[in-house]
Design a protein around this motif. Structure first.
Motif, PDB file in Angstrom:
ATOM      1  N   GLY A  66      43.296  44.900  35.065  1.00  0.00           N
ATOM      2  CA  GLY A  66      43.560  45.808  36.177  1.00  0.00           C
ATOM      3  C   GLY A  66      44.754  45.423  37.030  1.00  0.00           C
ATOM      4  N   LEU A  67      45.083  44.145  37.065  1.00  0.00           N
ATOM      5  CA  LEU A  67      46.185  43.662  37.902  1.00  0.00           C
ATOM      6  C   LEU A  67      47.125  42.799  37.056  1.00  0.00           C
ATOM      7  CD1 LEU A  67      43.859  42.599  40.836  1.00  0.00           C
ATOM      8  CD2 LEU A  67      45.250  44.667  40.738  1.00  0.00           C
ATOM      9  N   PRO A  68      47.805  43.386  36.081  1.00  0.00           N
ATOM     10  CA  PRO A  68      48.575  42.578  35.135  1.00  0.00           C
ATOM     11  C   PRO A  68      49.790  41.878  35.727  1.00  0.00           C
ATOM     12  CG  PRO A  68      49.000  44.897  34.765  1.00  0.00           C
ATOM     13  CD  PRO A  68      47.896  44.806  35.788  1.00  0.00           C
ATOM     14  N   ARG A  69      50.258  42.284  36.895  1.00  0.00           N
ATOM     15  CA  ARG A  69      51.455  41.653  37.465  1.00  0.00           C
ATOM     16  C   ARG A  69      51.138  40.415  38.300  1.00  0.00           C
ATOM     17  NH1 ARG A  69      56.215  45.124  37.440  1.00  0.00           N
ATOM     18  NH2 ARG A  69      55.623  47.007  36.345  1.00  0.00           N
ATOM     19  N   LEU A  70      49.881  40.178  38.577  1.00  0.00           N
ATOM     20  CA  LEU A  70      49.515  38.976  39.327  1.00  0.00           C
ATOM     21  C   LEU A  70      49.726  37.741  38.457  1.00  0.00           C
ATOM     22  CD1 LEU A  70      46.169  39.785  41.158  1.00  0.00           C
ATOM     23  CD2 LEU A  70      48.400  39.479  42.163  1.00  0.00           C
ATOM     24  N   PRO A  71      50.063  36.622  39.074  1.00  0.00           N
ATOM     25  CA  PRO A  71      50.093  35.367  38.305  1.00  0.00           C
ATOM     26  C   PRO A  71      48.693  35.071  37.763  1.00  0.00           C
ATOM     27  CG  PRO A  71      51.072  35.074  40.486  1.00  0.00           C
ATOM     28  CD  PRO A  71      50.477  36.445  40.448  1.00  0.00           C
ATOM     29  N   LEU A  72      48.629  34.353  36.659  1.00  0.00           N
ATOM     30  CA  LEU A  72      47.325  34.093  36.032  1.00  0.00           C
ATOM     31  C   LEU A  72      46.370  33.335  36.953  1.00  0.00           C
ATOM     32  CD1 LEU A  72      48.247  33.181  32.356  1.00  0.00           C
ATOM     33  CD2 LEU A  72      47.118  35.225  33.181  1.00  0.00           C
ATOM     34  N   TRP A  73      46.881  32.486  37.812  1.00  0.00           N
ATOM     35  CA  TRP A  73      46.017  31.681  38.666  1.00  0.00           C
ATOM     36  C   TRP A  73      45.434  32.474  39.835  1.00  0.00           C
ATOM     37  CZ3 TRP A  73      47.580  31.659  43.650  1.00  0.00           C
ATOM     38  CH2 TRP A  73      48.926  31.924  43.905  1.00  0.00           C
ATOM     39  N   ALA A  74      46.062  33.584  40.223  1.00  0.00           N
ATOM     40  CA  ALA A  74      45.677  34.302  41.436  1.00  0.00           C
ATOM     41  C   ALA A  74      44.245  34.860  41.409  1.00  0.00           C
ATOM     42  CB  ALA A  74      46.678  35.409  41.728  1.00  0.00           C
ATOM     43  N   PRO A  75      43.796  35.531  40.328  1.00  0.00           N
ATOM     44  CA  PRO A  75      42.416  36.040  40.356  1.00  0.00           C
ATOM     45  C   PRO A  75      41.373  34.923  40.477  1.00  0.00           C
ATOM     46  CG  PRO A  75      43.677  37.136  38.643  1.00  0.00           C
ATOM     47  CD  PRO A  75      44.524  36.021  39.157  1.00  0.00           C
ATOM     48  N   ALA A  76      41.589  33.826  39.768  1.00  0.00           N
ATOM     49  CA  ALA A  76      40.628  32.716  39.845  1.00  0.00           C
ATOM     50  C   ALA A  76      40.619  32.113  41.243  1.00  0.00           C
ATOM     51  CB  ALA A  76      40.958  31.653  38.801  1.00  0.00           C
ATOM     52  N   ALA A  77      41.799  31.907  41.817  1.00  0.00           N
ATOM     53  CA  ALA A  77      41.878  31.328  43.160  1.00  0.00           C
ATOM     54  C   ALA A  77      41.219  32.248  44.185  1.00  0.00           C
ATOM     55  CB  ALA A  77      43.334  31.070  43.530  1.00  0.00           C
ATOM     56  N   GLY A  78      41.469  33.546  44.073  1.00  0.00           N
ATOM     57  CA  GLY A  78      40.857  34.496  44.996  1.00  0.00           C
ATOM     58  C   GLY A  78      39.349  34.528  44.885  1.00  0.00           C
ATOM     59  N   LEU A  79      38.850  34.506  43.657  1.00  0.00           N
ATOM     60  CA  LEU A  79      37.406  34.551  43.456  1.00  0.00           C
ATOM     61  C   LEU A  79      36.734  33.275  43.979  1.00  0.00           C
ATOM     62  CD1 LEU A  79      35.417  36.280  40.963  1.00  0.00           C
ATOM     63  CD2 LEU A  79      34.987  33.844  41.004  1.00  0.00           C
ATOM     64  N   ILE A  80      37.358  32.134  43.739  1.00  0.00           N
ATOM     65  CA  ILE A  80      36.792  30.871  44.229  1.00  0.00           C
ATOM     66  C   ILE A  80      36.795  30.861  45.757  1.00  0.00           C
ATOM     67  CG2 ILE A  80      37.155  28.376  44.332  1.00  0.00           C
ATOM     68  CD1 ILE A  80      38.221  28.634  41.389  1.00  0.00           C
ATOM     69  N   ALA A  81      37.889  31.299  46.369  1.00  0.00           N
ATOM     70  CA  ALA A  81      37.959  31.351  47.836  1.00  0.00           C
ATOM     71  C   ALA A  81      36.907  32.298  48.404  1.00  0.00           C
ATOM     72  CB  ALA A  81      39.358  31.774  48.276  1.00  0.00           C
ATOM     73  N   PHE A  82      36.728  33.445  47.758  1.00  0.00           N
ATOM     74  CA  PHE A  82      35.710  34.399  48.209  1.00  0.00           C
ATOM     75  C   PHE A  82      34.310  33.782  48.112  1.00  0.00           C
ATOM     76  CE2 PHE A  82      32.963  38.169  47.498  1.00  0.00           C
ATOM     77  CZ  PHE A  82      33.183  38.792  48.714  1.00  0.00           C
ATOM     78  N   GLY A  83      34.045  33.047  47.030  1.00  0.00           N
ATOM     79  CA  GLY A  83      32.749  32.377  46.876  1.00  0.00           C
ATOM     80  C   GLY A  83      32.506  31.346  47.961  1.00  0.00           C
ATOM     81  N   VAL A  84      33.556  30.598  48.318  1.00  0.00           N
ATOM     82  CA  VAL A  84      33.430  29.607  49.399  1.00  0.00           C
ATOM     83  C   VAL A  84      33.108  30.312  50.715  1.00  0.00           C
ATOM     84  CG1 VAL A  84      34.724  27.941  50.780  1.00  0.00           C
ATOM     85  CG2 VAL A  84      34.873  27.865  48.290  1.00  0.00           C
ATOM     86  N   LEU A  85      33.799  31.429  50.982  1.00  0.00           N
ATOM     87  CA  LEU A  85      33.541  32.167  52.217  1.00  0.00           C
ATOM     88  C   LEU A  85      32.117  32.717  52.274  1.00  0.00           C
ATOM     89  CD1 LEU A  85      36.899  34.096  52.676  1.00  0.00           C
ATOM     90  CD2 LEU A  85      36.014  32.230  54.074  1.00  0.00           C
ATOM     91  N   ILE A  86      31.627  33.207  51.155  1.00  0.00           N
ATOM     92  CA  ILE A  86      30.255  33.731  51.127  1.00  0.00           C
ATOM     93  C   ILE A  86      29.254  32.615  51.408  1.00  0.00           C
ATOM     94  CG2 ILE A  86      28.453  34.612  49.580  1.00  0.00           C
ATOM     95  CD1 ILE A  86      30.575  36.397  48.326  1.00  0.00           C
ATOM     96  N   GLY A 110      33.195  29.576  35.901  1.00  0.00           N
ATOM     97  CA  GLY A 110      33.395  30.867  35.244  1.00  0.00           C
ATOM     98  C   GLY A 110      34.821  31.367  35.365  1.00  0.00           C
ATOM     99  N   ALA A 111      35.407  31.225  36.560  1.00  0.00           N
ATOM    100  CA  ALA A 111      36.784  31.686  36.771  1.00  0.00           C
ATOM    101  C   ALA A 111      37.768  30.879  35.940  1.00  0.00           C
ATOM    102  CB  ALA A 111      37.134  31.601  38.253  1.00  0.00           C
ATOM    103  N   LEU A 112      37.584  29.567  35.902  1.00  0.00           N
ATOM    104  CA  LEU A 112      38.497  28.731  35.126  1.00  0.00           C
ATOM    105  C   LEU A 112      38.287  28.905  33.627  1.00  0.00           C
ATOM    106  CD1 LEU A 112      38.453  25.526  37.343  1.00  0.00           C
ATOM    107  CD2 LEU A 112      40.201  27.315  37.223  1.00  0.00           C
ATOM    108  N   ALA A 113      37.070  29.215  33.212  1.00  0.00           N
ATOM    109  CA  ALA A 113      36.810  29.478  31.792  1.00  0.00           C
ATOM    110  C   ALA A 113      37.542  30.728  31.324  1.00  0.00           C
ATOM    111  CB  ALA A 113      35.307  29.620  31.545  1.00  0.00           C
TER     112      ALA A 113
END
Length: 128
Positions: A66-86, A110-113
Motif C-alpha cells: 500500500g505504501l511502496p515509496r516508504l523506506p523498508l524500515w519505516a512500516p516496522a518502526a512505525g508499528l513498533i512505536a505504535f505498540g509502545v504507545l499502546i 513480527g515486524a522485523l520478520a
C-alpha cells in the motif's frame, strides 16, 4: 531504469496483493488447524504473543504494497512505536488493561520478520 523505479517494481512483484492474500489465508488456516478451539493458553510462550507477532507481520507486509515509496524500515518502526504507545497508555490510571512488555517484543518480532526478507531481497536485486 532509475533505482526507485526498480525497487518499486521489485516490491510489486514480491509483495503482490494476491500473494499477500494467499499468505494471510494460509496463516489463518495454519492457526485454525493447529488449535481449532482457539485455546491459546495451551501455547507455552503465550498465545496472545503469537497473535501480536502474526498481526504485526501482516500489517508490515500489507504496508509494503500500500505504501511502496516508504523506506523498508519505516512500516516496522512505525508499528513498533505504535505498540509502545499502546502499552504505555495501558499503564495510565483508569485505562482497561495492563501494560505487557512482551506484547511490544512480539510486535517487534513480527515486524522485523516481515522487513528482513524484504531488505535481503532488495540487496540481492540491487547487486544484480
Amino acid at each position: 531504469m532509475r533505482r526507485a523505479a526498480r525497487l518499486s517494481e521489485m516490491r510489486r512483484r514480491a509483495f503482490s496483493p494476491p500473494l499477500l492474500l494467499l499468505a494471510t489465508v494460509a496463516a489463518y488456516a495454519a492457526v485454525r488447524l493447529a488449535d481449532p478451539q482457539q485455546r491459546w493458553a495451551a501455547i507455552p510462550v503465550g498465545g496472545d504473543r503469537v497473535e501480536h507477532a502474526v498481526v504485526a507481520y501482516l500489517l508490515v507486509m500489507f504496508s509494503f504494497v500500500g505504501l511502496p515509496r516508504l523506506p523498508l524500515w519505516a512500516p516496522a518502526a512505525g508499528l513498533i512505536a505504535f505498540g509502545v504507545l499502546i502499552e504505555a497508555a495501558q499503564a495510565l490510571p483508569g485505562v482497561v488493561g495492563s501494560p505487557q512488555p512482551g506484547d511490544v517484543v512480539a510486535n517487534a518480532v513480527g515486524a522485523l520478520a516481515a522487513t528482513l526478507p524484504a531488505w535481503l531481497a532488495r540487496r540481492r536485486y540491487e547487486a544484480a
